[in-house]
Design a protein around this motif. Structure first.
Motif, PDB file in Angstrom:
ATOM      1  N   ASN A 145      36.838  15.285  36.537  1.00  0.00           N
ATOM      2  CA  ASN A 145      37.756  14.750  35.536  1.00  0.00           C
ATOM      3  C   ASN A 145      37.707  15.611  34.269  1.00  0.00           C
ATOM      4  O   ASN A 145      36.640  15.881  33.729  1.00  0.00           O
ATOM      5  CB  ASN A 145      37.391  13.301  35.209  1.00  0.00           C
ATOM      6  N   GLY A 146      38.863  16.014  33.800  1.00  0.00           N
ATOM      7  CA  GLY A 146      38.954  16.871  32.615  1.00  0.00           C
ATOM      8  C   GLY A 146      38.365  16.273  31.347  1.00  0.00           C
ATOM      9  O   GLY A 146      37.954  16.987  30.450  1.00  0.00           O
ATOM     10  N   LEU A 147      38.316  14.943  31.263  1.00  0.00           N
ATOM     11  CA  LEU A 147      37.763  14.298  30.067  1.00  0.00           C
ATOM     12  C   LEU A 147      36.242  14.329  30.028  1.00  0.00           C
ATOM     13  O   LEU A 147      35.638  14.238  28.962  1.00  0.00           O
ATOM     14  CB  LEU A 147      38.228  12.840  29.996  1.00  0.00           C
ATOM     15  N   THR A 148      35.624  14.437  31.184  1.00  0.00           N
ATOM     16  CA  THR A 148      34.164  14.337  31.232  1.00  0.00           C
ATOM     17  C   THR A 148      33.460  15.585  31.766  1.00  0.00           C
ATOM     18  O   THR A 148      32.284  15.782  31.481  1.00  0.00           O
ATOM     19  CB  THR A 148      33.750  13.146  32.119  1.00  0.00           C
TER      20      THR A 148
ATOM     21  N   MET B  13      23.058   5.227  38.524  1.00  0.00           N
ATOM     22  CA  MET B  13      22.953   5.642  37.122  1.00  0.00           C
ATOM     23  C   MET B  13      24.221   6.314  36.592  1.00  0.00           C
ATOM     24  O   MET B  13      24.633   6.026  35.461  1.00  0.00           O
ATOM     25  CB  MET B  13      21.727   6.530  36.934  1.00  0.00           C
ATOM     26  N   PRO B  14      24.880   7.199  37.359  1.00  0.00           N
ATOM     27  CA  PRO B  14      26.130   7.762  36.833  1.00  0.00           C
ATOM     28  C   PRO B  14      27.194   6.701  36.562  1.00  0.00           C
ATOM     29  O   PRO B  14      27.848   6.729  35.521  1.00  0.00           O
ATOM     30  CB  PRO B  14      26.577   8.729  37.932  1.00  0.00           C
ATOM     31  N   LEU B  15      27.341   5.757  37.478  1.00  0.00           N
ATOM     32  CA  LEU B  15      28.348   4.703  37.301  1.00  0.00           C
ATOM     33  C   LEU B  15      27.986   3.793  36.125  1.00  0.00           C
ATOM     34  O   LEU B  15      28.845   3.472  35.297  1.00  0.00           O
ATOM     35  CB  LEU B  15      28.504   3.879  38.581  1.00  0.00           C
ATOM     36  N   ALA B  16      26.729   3.400  36.024  1.00  0.00           N
ATOM     37  CA  ALA B  16      26.301   2.540  34.917  1.00  0.00           C
ATOM     38  C   ALA B  16      26.490   3.243  33.572  1.00  0.00           C
ATOM     39  O   ALA B  16      26.944   2.643  32.596  1.00  0.00           O
ATOM     40  CB  ALA B  16      24.846   2.126  35.103  1.00  0.00           C
ATOM     41  N   GLY B  17      26.168   4.531  33.523  1.00  0.00           N
ATOM     42  CA  GLY B  17      26.359   5.297  32.289  1.00  0.00           C
ATOM     43  C   GLY B  17      27.828   5.434  31.924  1.00  0.00           C
ATOM     44  O   GLY B  17      28.201   5.330  30.751  1.00  0.00           O
ATOM     45  N   LEU B  18      28.660   5.657  32.933  1.00  0.00           N
ATOM     46  CA  LEU B  18      30.101   5.773  32.702  1.00  0.00           C
ATOM     47  C   LEU B  18      30.666   4.452  32.164  1.00  0.00           C
ATOM     48  O   LEU B  18      31.438   4.445  31.198  1.00  0.00           O
ATOM     49  CB  LEU B  18      30.799   6.166  34.003  1.00  0.00           C
ATOM     50  N   MET B  19      30.250   3.350  32.745  1.00  0.00           N
ATOM     51  CA  MET B  19      30.709   2.038  32.279  1.00  0.00           C
ATOM     52  C   MET B  19      30.278   1.806  30.834  1.00  0.00           C
ATOM     53  O   MET B  19      31.076   1.327  30.009  1.00  0.00           O
ATOM     54  CB  MET B  19      30.159   0.928  33.187  1.00  0.00           C
ATOM     55  N   ALA B  20      29.039   2.141  30.514  1.00  0.00           N
ATOM     56  CA  ALA B  20      28.542   1.954  29.144  1.00  0.00           C
ATOM     57  C   ALA B  20      29.342   2.795  28.154  1.00  0.00           C
ATOM     58  O   ALA B  20      29.663   2.333  27.045  1.00  0.00           O
ATOM     59  CB  ALA B  20      27.061   2.313  29.078  1.00  0.00           C
ATOM     60  N   LYS B  21      29.686   4.024  28.531  1.00  0.00           N
ATOM     61  CA  LYS B  21      30.486   4.878  27.644  1.00  0.00           C
ATOM     62  C   LYS B  21      31.874   4.300  27.417  1.00  0.00           C
ATOM     63  O   LYS B  21      32.401   4.342  26.304  1.00  0.00           O
ATOM     64  CB  LYS B  21      30.602   6.304  28.202  1.00  0.00           C
ATOM     65  N   PHE B  22      32.495   3.762  28.470  1.00  0.00           N
ATOM     66  CA  PHE B  22      33.826   3.178  28.317  1.00  0.00           C
ATOM     67  C   PHE B  22      33.780   1.938  27.423  1.00  0.00           C
ATOM     68  O   PHE B  22      34.673   1.712  26.616  1.00  0.00           O
ATOM     69  CB  PHE B  22      34.441   2.841  29.679  1.00  0.00           C
ATOM     70  N   VAL B  23      32.742   1.127  27.561  1.00  0.00           N
ATOM     71  CA  VAL B  23      32.581  -0.048  26.693  1.00  0.00           C
ATOM     72  C   VAL B  23      32.404   0.406  25.250  1.00  0.00           C
ATOM     73  O   VAL B  23      33.012  -0.138  24.325  1.00  0.00           O
ATOM     74  CB  VAL B  23      31.396  -0.924  27.158  1.00  0.00           C
ATOM     75  N   GLU B  24      31.570   1.428  25.043  1.00  0.00           N
ATOM     76  CA  GLU B  24      31.338   1.970  23.694  1.00  0.00           C
ATOM     77  C   GLU B  24      32.625   2.536  23.099  1.00  0.00           C
ATOM     78  O   GLU B  24      32.895   2.369  21.912  1.00  0.00           O
ATOM     79  CB  GLU B  24      30.265   3.062  23.775  1.00  0.00           C
ATOM     80  N   LEU B  25      33.415   3.206  23.931  1.00  0.00           N
ATOM     81  CA  LEU B  25      34.667   3.803  23.476  1.00  0.00           C
ATOM     82  C   LEU B  25      35.649   2.721  23.010  1.00  0.00           C
ATOM     83  O   LEU B  25      36.298   2.863  21.977  1.00  0.00           O
ATOM     84  CB  LEU B  25      35.284   4.639  24.600  1.00  0.00           C
ATOM     85  N   GLY B  26      35.751   1.642  23.767  1.00  0.00           N
ATOM     86  CA  GLY B  26      36.647   0.546  23.397  1.00  0.00           C
ATOM     87  C   GLY B  26      38.104   0.962  23.398  1.00  0.00           C
ATOM     88  O   GLY B  26      38.478   2.043  23.852  1.00  0.00           O
TER      89      GLY B  26
END
Length: 197
Positions: free
Chosen positions: A127-130, A67-80
């Motif tokens: 990570n400082g961003l998250t 779940m952490p990895l899937a959520g992180l991937m979804a956020k990066f896709v959303e960020l674009g």
């Protein structure tokens, strides 16, 4: 073809107890009625082996969606953009070098309560961003689905009407908060806890 075997159920008993009871009459100090009751709703979860699958324990290893990895991937896709692509590149590196897996092997107890502090979960915590933006399922022990839910009243503190003034108001929640010091009438201003405070 993947070789899959379904496991479970893993059964837990949830017990709820109201503690830290405080009776009050609201803002009218001259009134000695007990119009309000404030309390913390404490929850505990106990594994029930006899109600679970035969031979199952909290230490069983299971492979499930990370779940952490899937959520992180979804956020990066959303960020674009470049930021999102850079994040997805970091995820790809984690997957290629074996730091993490999309379907990770973990124990039932770690996933639910004890915490997972490797791979993407660890990366997000340092990570400082998250690190200061993580939801309450992240704590010092890592990611766990029920982090902050075992034997605590966190985000479960209430003030309710007792019905002494008006029976029609009996058990109506008048305030809620993350702890007894932060009870709010207007829930739009209420804040939940995060692992960083």
């Amino acid at each position: 073809k993947p070789n899959l075997k379904e496991r479970g159920p893993y059964t837990y008993q949830e017990d709820m107890v109201k503690k830290d009871l405080k009776w009050s009459n609201g803002s009218d100090a001259s009134n000695d009625t007990k119009q309000f009751l404030e309390f913390g709703q404490y929850k505990t979860y106990t594994f029930l082996p006899n109600n679970s699958c035969t031979g199952c324990t909290e230490d069983d290893q299971v492979r499930m969606l990370n779940m952490p990895l899937a959520g992180l991937m979804a956020k990066f896709v959303e960020l674009g953009g470049y930021g999102g692509q850079g994040g997805l590149n970091a995820v790809e590196t984690m997957l290629k070098n074996g730091t993490d897996e999309l379907f990770a092997l973990t124990t039932v107890g770690d996933f639910l309560f004890r915490g997972i502090k490797t791979g993407a979960a660890e990366w997000m915590m340092i990570n400082g961003l998250t690190s200061n933006r993580l939801p309450p399922v992240f704590r010092e022990n890592g990611f766990a689905l029920f982090n902050g839910k075992q034997d605590t009243s966190e985000n479960e503190c209430y003030q309710v009407e007792t019905g002494q003034e008006d029976w029609e108001q009996h058990t109506v929640i008048t305030k809620w908060g993350k702890d007894s010091q932060s009870l709010r009438e207007d829930l739009s201003e209420a804040k939940t806890c995060t692992w960083t405070g």
